[in-house]
Design a protein around this motif. Sequence first.
Motif, PDB file in Angstrom:
ATOM      1  N   ILE A 153       0.836  -1.197   0.000  1.00 34.29           N
ATOM      2  CA  ILE A 153       0.000   0.000   0.000  1.00 34.29           C
ATOM      3  C   ILE A 153       0.874   1.251   0.000  1.00 34.29           C
ATOM      4  CG2 ILE A 153      -1.692   1.342   1.304  1.00 34.29           C
ATOM      5  CD1 ILE A 153      -2.891  -1.103   0.001  1.00 34.29           C
ATOM      6  N   ALA A 154       1.938   1.219   0.789  1.00 34.52           N
ATOM      7  CA  ALA A 154       2.867   2.358   0.820  1.00 34.52           C
ATOM      8  C   ALA A 154       3.483   2.576  -0.557  1.00 34.52           C
ATOM      9  CB  ALA A 154       3.955   2.112   1.861  1.00 34.52           C
ATOM     10  N   ASP A 155       3.872   1.502  -1.226  1.00 32.76           N
ATOM     11  CA  ASP A 155       4.437   1.613  -2.576  1.00 32.76           C
ATOM     12  C   ASP A 155       3.432   2.247  -3.530  1.00 32.76           C
ATOM     13  OD1 ASP A 155       6.886   0.499  -1.896  1.00 32.76           O
ATOM     14  OD2 ASP A 155       6.257  -1.541  -2.377  1.00 32.76           O
ATOM     15  N   ARG A 156       2.183   1.826  -3.411  1.00 32.31           N
ATOM     16  CA  ARG A 156       1.152   2.352  -4.312  1.00 32.31           C
ATOM     17  C   ARG A 156       0.889   3.828  -4.051  1.00 32.31           C
ATOM     18  NH1 ARG A 156      -4.856  -0.357  -5.377  1.00 32.31           N
ATOM     19  NH2 ARG A 156      -5.458   1.071  -7.074  1.00 32.31           N
ATOM     20  N   ILE A 157       0.879   4.221  -2.788  1.00 30.34           N
ATOM     21  CA  ILE A 157       0.673   5.631  -2.462  1.00 30.34           C
ATOM     22  C   ILE A 157       1.772   6.493  -3.071  1.00 30.34           C
ATOM     23  CG2 ILE A 157       0.651   7.321  -0.582  1.00 30.34           C
ATOM     24  CD1 ILE A 157      -0.655   5.167   1.174  1.00 30.34           C
ATOM     25  N   VAL A 158       3.011   6.069  -2.896  1.00 31.32           N
ATOM     26  CA  VAL A 158       4.138   6.839  -3.428  1.00 31.32           C
ATOM     27  C   VAL A 158       4.071   6.900  -4.950  1.00 31.32           C
ATOM     28  CG1 VAL A 158       6.652   6.934  -3.635  1.00 31.32           C
ATOM     29  CG2 VAL A 158       5.602   6.351  -1.444  1.00 31.32           C
TER      30      VAL A 158
ATOM     31  N   VAL B 290       2.318  13.981   1.200  1.00 30.85           N
ATOM     32  CA  VAL B 290       2.002  12.554   1.042  1.00 30.85           C
ATOM     33  C   VAL B 290       1.916  11.993   2.447  1.00 30.85           C
ATOM     34  CG1 VAL B 290       2.646  10.344   0.017  1.00 30.85           C
ATOM     35  CG2 VAL B 290       3.320  12.476  -1.119  1.00 30.85           C
ATOM     36  N   ALA B 291       0.775  11.418   2.824  1.00 27.95           N
ATOM     37  CA  ALA B 291       0.616  11.045   4.225  1.00 27.95           C
ATOM     38  C   ALA B 291      -0.523  10.070   4.456  1.00 27.95           C
ATOM     39  CB  ALA B 291       0.376  12.302   5.074  1.00 27.95           C
ATOM     40  N   ASN B 292      -0.349   9.289   5.504  1.00 33.68           N
ATOM     41  CA  ASN B 292      -1.437   8.517   6.100  1.00 33.68           C
ATOM     42  C   ASN B 292      -1.893   9.348   7.285  1.00 33.68           C
ATOM     43  OD1 ASN B 292      -3.150   6.547   7.238  1.00 33.68           O
ATOM     44  ND2 ASN B 292      -1.449   5.657   8.386  1.00 33.68           N
ATOM     45  N   LEU B 293      -2.922  10.159   7.080  1.00 37.45           N
ATOM     46  CA  LEU B 293      -3.319  11.124   8.099  1.00 37.45           C
ATOM     47  C   LEU B 293      -4.065  10.449   9.257  1.00 37.45           C
ATOM     48  CD1 LEU B 293      -4.576  14.069   5.867  1.00 37.45           C
ATOM     49  CD2 LEU B 293      -2.394  13.889   7.067  1.00 37.45           C
ATOM     50  N   PRO B 294      -3.765  10.844  10.485  1.00 37.27           N
ATOM     51  CA  PRO B 294      -4.510  10.309  11.620  1.00 37.27           C
ATOM     52  C   PRO B 294      -5.995  10.618  11.474  1.00 37.27           C
ATOM     53  CG  PRO B 294      -2.550  11.501  12.347  1.00 37.27           C
ATOM     54  CD  PRO B 294      -2.716  11.790  10.891  1.00 37.27           C
TER      55      PRO B 294
ATOM     56  N   LYS C 145     -11.874   0.153  12.801  1.00 35.63           N
ATOM     57  CA  LYS C 145     -13.205  -0.423  12.571  1.00 35.63           C
ATOM     58  C   LYS C 145     -13.809   0.029  11.247  1.00 35.63           C
ATOM     59  CE  LYS C 145     -14.206  -0.815  17.503  1.00 35.63           C
ATOM     60  NZ  LYS C 145     -15.116  -0.426  18.626  1.00 35.63           N
ATOM     61  N   VAL C 146     -13.099   0.895  10.552  1.00 31.11           N
ATOM     62  CA  VAL C 146     -13.606   1.446   9.294  1.00 31.11           C
ATOM     63  C   VAL C 146     -12.584   1.232   8.185  1.00 31.11           C
ATOM     64  CG1 VAL C 146     -15.017   3.194  10.443  1.00 31.11           C
ATOM     65  CG2 VAL C 146     -12.645   3.718   9.824  1.00 31.11           C
ATOM     66  N   HIS C 147     -13.044   1.331   6.942  1.00 27.88           N
ATOM     67  CA  HIS C 147     -12.150   1.272   5.796  1.00 27.88           C
ATOM     68  C   HIS C 147     -11.562   2.668   5.547  1.00 27.88           C
ATOM     69  CE1 HIS C 147     -13.879  -2.645   5.166  1.00 27.88           C
ATOM     70  NE2 HIS C 147     -13.121  -2.851   4.110  1.00 27.88           N
ATOM     71  N   SER C 148     -10.473   2.692   4.816  1.00 29.27           N
ATOM     72  CA  SER C 148      -9.807   3.950   4.465  1.00 29.27           C
ATOM     73  C   SER C 148      -9.759   4.089   2.953  1.00 29.27           C
ATOM     74  CB  SER C 148      -8.388   3.972   5.041  1.00 29.27           C
ATOM     75  OG  SER C 148      -8.403   3.810   6.445  1.00 29.27           O
ATOM     76  N   ALA C 149      -9.329   5.247   2.497  1.00 33.96           N
ATOM     77  CA  ALA C 149      -9.159   5.473   1.066  1.00 33.96           C
ATOM     78  C   ALA C 149      -8.073   6.519   0.852  1.00 33.96           C
ATOM     79  CB  ALA C 149     -10.459   5.935   0.415  1.00 33.96           C
ATOM     80  N   VAL C 150      -7.395   6.416  -0.271  1.00 34.61           N
ATOM     81  CA  VAL C 150      -6.374   7.389  -0.654  1.00 34.61           C
ATOM     82  C   VAL C 150      -6.975   8.346  -1.675  1.00 34.61           C
ATOM     83  CG1 VAL C 150      -4.107   7.723  -1.707  1.00 34.61           C
ATOM     84  CG2 VAL C 150      -4.518   5.757  -0.201  1.00 34.61           C
ATOM     85  N   VAL C 151      -6.822   9.640  -1.421  1.00 37.56           N
ATOM     86  CA  VAL C 151      -7.312  10.654  -2.344  1.00 37.56           C
ATOM     87  C   VAL C 151      -6.143  11.498  -2.834  1.00 37.56           C
ATOM     88  CG1 VAL C 151      -9.546  10.757  -1.189  1.00 37.56           C
ATOM     89  CG2 VAL C 151      -7.767  12.382  -0.563  1.00 37.56           C
ATOM     90  N   ARG C 152      -6.297  12.047  -4.016  1.00 38.18           N
ATOM     91  CA  ARG C 152      -5.277  12.963  -4.545  1.00 38.18           C
ATOM     92  C   ARG C 152      -5.942  14.295  -4.839  1.00 38.18           C
ATOM     93  NH1 ARG C 152      -1.899  14.370  -9.194  1.00 38.18           N
ATOM     94  NH2 ARG C 152       0.255  14.531  -8.445  1.00 38.18           N
ATOM     95  N   LEU C 153      -5.387  15.344  -4.269  1.00 41.77           N
ATOM     96  CA  LEU C 153      -5.893  16.697  -4.445  1.00 41.77           C
ATOM     97  C   LEU C 153      -4.845  17.528  -5.161  1.00 41.77           C
ATOM     98  CD1 LEU C 153      -7.218  17.241  -0.794  1.00 41.77           C
ATOM     99  CD2 LEU C 153      -8.466  16.300  -2.738  1.00 41.77           C
ATOM    100  N   VAL C 154      -5.247  18.159  -6.246  1.00 40.25           N
ATOM    101  CA  VAL C 154      -4.372  19.069  -6.981  1.00 40.25           C
ATOM    102  C   VAL C 154      -4.903  20.472  -6.736  1.00 40.25           C
ATOM    103  CG1 VAL C 154      -3.444  19.723  -9.224  1.00 40.25           C
ATOM    104  CG2 VAL C 154      -3.908  17.311  -8.730  1.00 40.25           C
ATOM    105  N   THR C 155      -4.149  21.274  -6.008  1.00 39.80           N
ATOM    106  CA  THR C 155      -4.657  22.573  -5.579  1.00 39.80           C
ATOM    107  C   THR C 155      -4.652  23.599  -6.708  1.00 39.80           C
ATOM    108  OG1 THR C 155      -2.480  23.277  -4.792  1.00 39.80           O
ATOM    109  CG2 THR C 155      -3.915  22.169  -3.212  1.00 39.80           C
ATOM    110  N   ASN C 156      -5.484  24.611  -6.529  1.00 46.11           N
ATOM    111  CA  ASN C 156      -5.540  25.725  -7.475  1.00 46.11           C
ATOM    112  C   ASN C 156      -4.984  26.982  -6.814  1.00 46.11           C
ATOM    113  OD1 ASN C 156      -7.629  26.843  -5.837  1.00 46.11           O
ATOM    114  ND2 ASN C 156      -9.177  25.662  -6.950  1.00 46.11           N
ATOM    115  N   GLU C 157      -5.183  28.116  -7.436  1.00 48.54           N
ATOM    116  CA  GLU C 157      -4.615  29.361  -6.905  1.00 48.54           C
ATOM    117  C   GLU C 157      -5.693  30.305  -6.380  1.00 48.54           C
ATOM    118  OE1 GLU C 157      -2.120  31.032  -9.922  1.00 48.54           O
ATOM    119  OE2 GLU C 157      -0.672  29.386  -9.849  1.00 48.54           O
ATOM    120  N   VAL C 158      -6.880  29.773  -6.112  1.00 48.77           N
ATOM    121  CA  VAL C 158      -7.956  30.596  -5.559  1.00 48.77           C
ATOM    122  C   VAL C 158      -7.573  31.033  -4.145  1.00 48.77           C
ATOM    123  CG1 VAL C 158     -10.362  30.629  -4.819  1.00 48.77           C
ATOM    124  CG2 VAL C 158      -9.724  29.457  -6.936  1.00 48.77           C
TER     125      VAL C 158
END
Length: 273
Positions: free
Chosen positions: A21-26, A105-109, A178-191
């Motif tokens: 999973i770590a490899d896939r995130i990177v 890039v993080a596994n956020l608490p 007790k819950v599932h997780s998911a990886v998201v990717r956010l590409v920020t804008n300049e607003v």
Amino acid sequence: MPRGFRPNRWRGQNLLLDQSIADRIVGDADLPPGANVLEIGAGSGVLTNRLARVAGSLAAVEVDYELAAALRDTTKKFDNVKVIRADAREIDVPLLFEGAPFHVVANLPYSVGTPLTVDLVRDEYRPLTLTVMLQLEVADRMCARPGDMALLSVLVQSFAAARKLFEVPPKAFWPRPKVHSAVVRLVTNEVEADDTLVKAAVFLARLGFASRRKMLHNSLAGGLRWESERVTDTCRRAGVESSIRPEELGLDEWKKLAEAFVAEGILERPDRE
């Protein structure tokens, strides 16, 4: 990981142990060569050690003393890694990379993942991208489309393009959540965070989602203390049907509503966020 370490559930310490999973995130982070990377909640170091091999500079932030000490030991072979024992909500991010562009890039608490992500995408010195693991329900809300939108969807998508990459089962962590997780990717804008229309859109969304089951004109009328007819007329000028529910509106519709309500003068200072 230090011998005998016991995770703190209050801190949301579900440590990633699955190396695949770590490899896939990177890999999915798609970092450019020499990238500055901020990792929040470095924990077990599984992700840290992989990021160290691709980042130009890596700041690994971990609040737990034991975990931070273990990370310093396991990453001492890398000269591009700096382990910081701190609460990520209190660090001065611009100082980490001297104001240069950076990526997260993080596994956020679980306990702080939502407010941290919102703060990061809205910050004046925001990351170019965020590839983060969150609770599945939170990830779905961040990346929702019209029909399933939430206030969090409006908040995040006002400042970043959001996409859910993949889901992660509880068995990838220790202890197992007790819950599932998911990886998201956010590409920020300049607003800018203080953009008038964005602030107005978020303000209206707060009112709308405060009474999620109500039709839009009822939610806004109650929140603004307007007559329902006035709200309906303003929505009509924005080209938005006032009888739909707030989750059906996309970001463009919230912005159109913001323009119309700002023109009415009621949101000249829409800073109640």
